[in-house]
Scaffold this active site. Structure first.
Site, PDB file in Angstrom:
ATOM      1  N   TRP A  10     -28.568  -1.622  82.706  1.00  0.00           N
ATOM      2  CA  TRP A  10     -29.917  -1.072  82.864  1.00  0.00           C
ATOM      3  C   TRP A  10     -30.052   0.339  82.291  1.00  0.00           C
ATOM      4  O   TRP A  10     -31.141   0.917  82.325  1.00  0.00           O
ATOM      5  CB  TRP A  10     -30.340  -1.095  84.332  1.00  0.00           C
ATOM      6  CG  TRP A  10     -30.542  -2.485  84.886  1.00  0.00           C
ATOM      7  CD1 TRP A  10     -30.361  -3.672  84.225  1.00  0.00           C
ATOM      8  CD2 TRP A  10     -30.981  -2.827  86.204  1.00  0.00           C
ATOM      9  NE1 TRP A  10     -30.652  -4.723  85.055  1.00  0.00           N
ATOM     10  CE2 TRP A  10     -31.039  -4.235  86.289  1.00  0.00           C
ATOM     11  CE3 TRP A  10     -31.326  -2.091  87.337  1.00  0.00           C
ATOM     12  CZ2 TRP A  10     -31.421  -4.917  87.436  1.00  0.00           C
ATOM     13  CZ3 TRP A  10     -31.706  -2.760  88.501  1.00  0.00           C
ATOM     14  CH2 TRP A  10     -31.762  -4.160  88.551  1.00  0.00           C
ATOM     15  N   LYS A  11     -28.930   0.896  81.846  1.00  0.00           N
ATOM     16  CA  LYS A  11     -28.958   2.253  81.243  1.00  0.00           C
ATOM     17  C   LYS A  11     -29.683   3.240  82.161  1.00  0.00           C
ATOM     18  O   LYS A  11     -29.597   3.116  83.379  1.00  0.00           O
ATOM     19  CB  LYS A  11     -29.575   2.178  79.843  1.00  0.00           C
ATOM     20  CG  LYS A  11     -28.894   1.112  78.978  1.00  0.00           C
ATOM     21  CD  LYS A  11     -29.187   1.219  77.527  1.00  0.00           C
ATOM     22  CE  LYS A  11     -28.456   0.110  76.798  1.00  0.00           C
ATOM     23  NZ  LYS A  11     -28.558   0.180  75.351  1.00  0.00           N
ATOM     24  N   GLU A  97     -23.118   4.452  73.575  1.00  0.00           N
ATOM     25  CA  GLU A  97     -23.965   5.628  73.857  1.00  0.00           C
ATOM     26  C   GLU A  97     -23.145   6.747  74.482  1.00  0.00           C
ATOM     27  O   GLU A  97     -23.421   7.926  74.263  1.00  0.00           O
ATOM     28  CB  GLU A  97     -25.140   5.208  74.764  1.00  0.00           C
ATOM     29  CG  GLU A  97     -26.183   4.425  73.974  1.00  0.00           C
ATOM     30  CD  GLU A  97     -26.930   3.374  74.770  1.00  0.00           C
ATOM     31  OE1 GLU A  97     -26.953   3.450  76.012  1.00  0.00           O
ATOM     32  OE2 GLU A  97     -27.497   2.465  74.129  1.00  0.00           O
ATOM     33  N   GLU A 167     -19.798  -4.779  70.851  1.00  0.00           N
ATOM     34  CA  GLU A 167     -21.190  -4.379  70.646  1.00  0.00           C
ATOM     35  C   GLU A 167     -21.307  -3.598  69.338  1.00  0.00           C
ATOM     36  O   GLU A 167     -21.044  -2.393  69.311  1.00  0.00           O
ATOM     37  CB  GLU A 167     -21.662  -3.483  71.797  1.00  0.00           C
ATOM     38  CG  GLU A 167     -21.618  -4.146  73.153  1.00  0.00           C
ATOM     39  CD  GLU A 167     -22.596  -3.472  74.121  1.00  0.00           C
ATOM     40  OE1 GLU A 167     -23.514  -4.155  74.560  1.00  0.00           O
ATOM     41  OE2 GLU A 167     -22.448  -2.287  74.397  1.00  0.00           O
ATOM     42  N   SER A 213     -28.877  -6.409  71.213  1.00  0.00           N
ATOM     43  CA  SER A 213     -30.120  -7.162  71.024  1.00  0.00           C
ATOM     44  C   SER A 213     -30.007  -8.636  71.405  1.00  0.00           C
ATOM     45  O   SER A 213     -30.578  -9.499  70.733  1.00  0.00           O
ATOM     46  CB  SER A 213     -30.628  -6.997  69.590  1.00  0.00           C
ATOM     47  OG  SER A 213     -30.949  -5.635  69.341  1.00  0.00           O
ATOM     48  N   GLY A 234     -28.848  -5.168  77.301  1.00  0.00           N
ATOM     49  CA  GLY A 234     -29.552  -3.937  77.635  1.00  0.00           C
ATOM     50  C   GLY A 234     -31.022  -4.211  77.881  1.00  0.00           C
ATOM     51  O   GLY A 234     -31.427  -4.661  78.957  1.00  0.00           O
ATOM     52  N   GLY A 235     -31.838  -3.980  76.848  1.00  0.00           N
ATOM     53  CA  GLY A 235     -33.299  -4.087  76.969  1.00  0.00           C
ATOM     54  C   GLY A 235     -33.792  -5.335  77.679  1.00  0.00           C
ATOM     55  O   GLY A 235     -34.635  -5.249  78.580  1.00  0.00           O
TER      56      GLY A 235
END
Ligand code: PGA
Length: 249
Positions: A10-11, A97, A167, A213, A234-235
């Site tokens: 969820w970052k 990140e 990733e 993605s 992620g997103g």
């Protein structure tokens, strides 16, 4: 057989109350899933709320980072003991990140993996090349360096207690996913590296997730590849419906 494992990263999104709502929505939509392990990795401050929301469900909890010491004067840091106390079983380590914005290098990541394993957490160890590295045909060199340095002096006595996430940096948050062929090729290469470290029997039992993605409409073809054993999302994990569709690939 390797059981697929799909994790939502969820970052830096979702407050405690937002996280509770999202987790509850996911619990409802994936409750019948048995053949896939499901992990949610909310921000630290939402771990408690998510732990509560997933209690008694088929979903497990993970964190996005940890410190490499077990305790001490490290203002602002989070220890693995805190994570376990909050209900975590997994911790993402070395996400691109963190490598990019927080200067995490292979040596630091190696220390974190060791700490995570020593304290009983299962690390989700992230690796992957940048676009420039791929264009320069350095993908395999980068993966080799990240795997060999990141896993230095680590023994895989229990292959269930380590997860790798491939990733490609150029695929994270960009909407551009690796093709199934590109992903499979990298995953096979990583598994061969693991075989070089610990033998092929062990390597065949370690799960390697793909991340970058992943969406409901591309997850099935990725998961159909021989060496892809799950996804780090992620997103698309920030929406209960799309995450549930991914889990139900
Ligand atoms: P993405 O992120 O699914 O939004 O590309 C993946 C990740 O950073 O783990």
């Amino acid at each position: 057989m390797r059981k697929p494992i799909i994790a939502g990263n969820w970052k830096m999104y979702k407050t405690g109350s937002e996280a509770k709502t999202l987790a509850a929505g996911i619990v409802e939509k994936v409750q019948k899933v048995q053949e896939v392990q499901i992990v949610l990795c909310p921000p630290f401050t939402a771990l408690g709320a998510v732990a509560e929301a997933i209690k008694g469900s088929n979903i497990e909890l993970g964190a996005q980072n940890c410190h490499f010491e077990d305790k001490g004067a490290f203002t602002g840091e989070i220890s693995t003991a805190f994570l376990i106390d909050a209900g975590c079983k997994y911790v993402i380590i070395g996400h691109s990140e963190r490598r990019q914005y927080f200067a995490e290098d292979d040596a630091l990541i190696n220390k974190k993996i060791k700490r995570a394993q020593a304290s009983g957490l299962i690390p989700i160890f992230c690796i992957g090349e940048t676009l420039l590295e791929r264009q320069k045909e350095q993908t395999f060199d980068v993966l080799r360096r990240q795997v060999l340095h990141g896993l230095q002096e680590i023994s895989a006595t229990d292959p269930e207690r380590l997860i790798i996430a491939y990733e490609p940096v150029w695929a994270i948050g960009t909407g551009v996913t690796a093709t199934k062929e590109q992903a499979q090729e990298a995953h096979r290469y990583i598994r061969d590296l693991l075989a070089g470290l610990w033998g092929s029997e062990t390597a065949e039992r370690i799960r390697i997730q793909y991340g970058g993605s992943v969406k409901p409409d591309n997850v099935a073809e990725l998961m159909a590849q021989d060496d892809i054993d799950g996804a780090l999302v992620g997103g698309a994990s920030l929406d209960a419906d799309s995450f549930a569709k991914i889990v139900g690939f």
